[in-house]
Design an enzyme around this catalytic site. Structure first.
Site, PDB file in Angstrom:
ATOM      1  N   GLY A 182      -3.121  -5.564  34.878  1.00 48.08           N
ATOM      2  CA  GLY A 182      -3.992  -6.115  35.590  1.00 48.08           C
ATOM      3  C   GLY A 182      -5.059  -5.013  36.097  1.00 48.08           C
ATOM      4  N   SER A 183      -6.339  -5.256  35.870  1.00 44.30           N
ATOM      5  CA  SER A 183      -7.310  -4.249  35.795  1.00 44.30           C
ATOM      6  C   SER A 183      -8.545  -5.066  36.124  1.00 44.30           C
ATOM      7  CB  SER A 183      -7.248  -3.478  34.806  1.00 44.30           C
ATOM      8  OG  SER A 183      -6.850  -3.884  33.659  1.00 44.30           O
ATOM      9  N   ARG A 184      -9.569  -3.993  35.744  1.00 48.16           N
ATOM     10  CA  ARG A 184     -11.080  -4.502  35.863  1.00 48.16           C
ATOM     11  C   ARG A 184     -12.079  -3.569  35.035  1.00 48.16           C
ATOM     12  NH1 ARG A 184     -13.940  -4.393  41.848  1.00 48.16           N
ATOM     13  NH2 ARG A 184     -16.035  -4.011  41.287  1.00 48.16           N
TER      14      ARG A 184
END
Length: 214
Positions: A182-184
């Site tokens: 989960g990240s960006r």
């Protein structure tokens, strides 16, 4: 660089091996429910670290998405580290169900890199760009334009992996790293670039065109 031609990213091997081993132990002990849960976790880990092939567009000057996910921000911001002026930024949020292998948005040379430890706020929040753990690389494209690409850890992510080092040459669409769980990714375009994506759009790393350099 790692993970260029393999279906599962090598960073996932330790997790897959651990969960598979515990699954086998529980199965041998006839602990059916825990074994089933661990089997599901093993399969999900394989799915999370999947590393599919992509068809790289050949359009000259195109900037490709470095990540699978959803565009959560498109707009002008002040970038103080390198550009020191107002530039266009595109932010892409990756959920745990997206492919997490990141790809180079353009071909070029890595001029500089940075890493900040930071916090672990939800990657979809605006403050994640400033306060979360992050790793960035400044790329000089073939036409001389500079592009900044920043990997940002999310709420449960605790490990950013970036393969190249300063001075390395990137080919557009090649794998250059990943972020676990989960990240960006934020992309800062040089002044005068054309943005061709909007908030809410879905992106595919190495295939979706975010904009173009001029």
């Amino acid at each position: 660089m790692r993970n260029q031609n393999q279906p599962v990213a090598s960073e996932g091997y330790p997790f897959i091996a651990l969960f598979a081993f515990v699954t086998l132990v529980f199965a041998l002990l006839d602990w059916d429910l825990p074994a089933f849960v661990l089997l599901c976790l093993t399969l999900f880990t394989v799915y999370f670290f999947r590393n599919p092939e992509r068809i790289i567009p050949g359009e000259e000057g195109a900037v490709l998405s470095p990540a699978d996910g959803k565009v959560i921000f498109v707009g002008k911001v002040m970038e103080e580290r390198y550009f020191k002026e107002e530039v266009d930024k595109v932010s892409i949020f990756m959920s745990v169900f997206n492919v997490h292998v990141n790809r180079a948005p353009c071909s070029g040379k890595i001029l500089d890199m940075f890493y900040n430890k930071g916090e672990f706020f939800n990657a979809s929040l605006d403050k994640a760009s400033l306060q979360n753990e992050q790793a960035g690389m400044l790329i000089e494209a073939e036409g001389g334009q500079r592009l900044l690409c920043v990997q940002i850890a999310g709420l449960i992510a605790r490990r950013i992996v970036t393969y190249p080092v300063i001075g390395d040459m990137l080919e557009r669409g090649m794998r250059y790293g990943l972020i676990r769980f989960g990240s960006r990714v934020d992309i800062y375009f040089p002044p005068g670039s054309e943005i061709r994506i909007g908030v809410g759009d879905r992106t595919v790393a190495g295939e979706s065109i975010l904009g173009s350099l001029r």
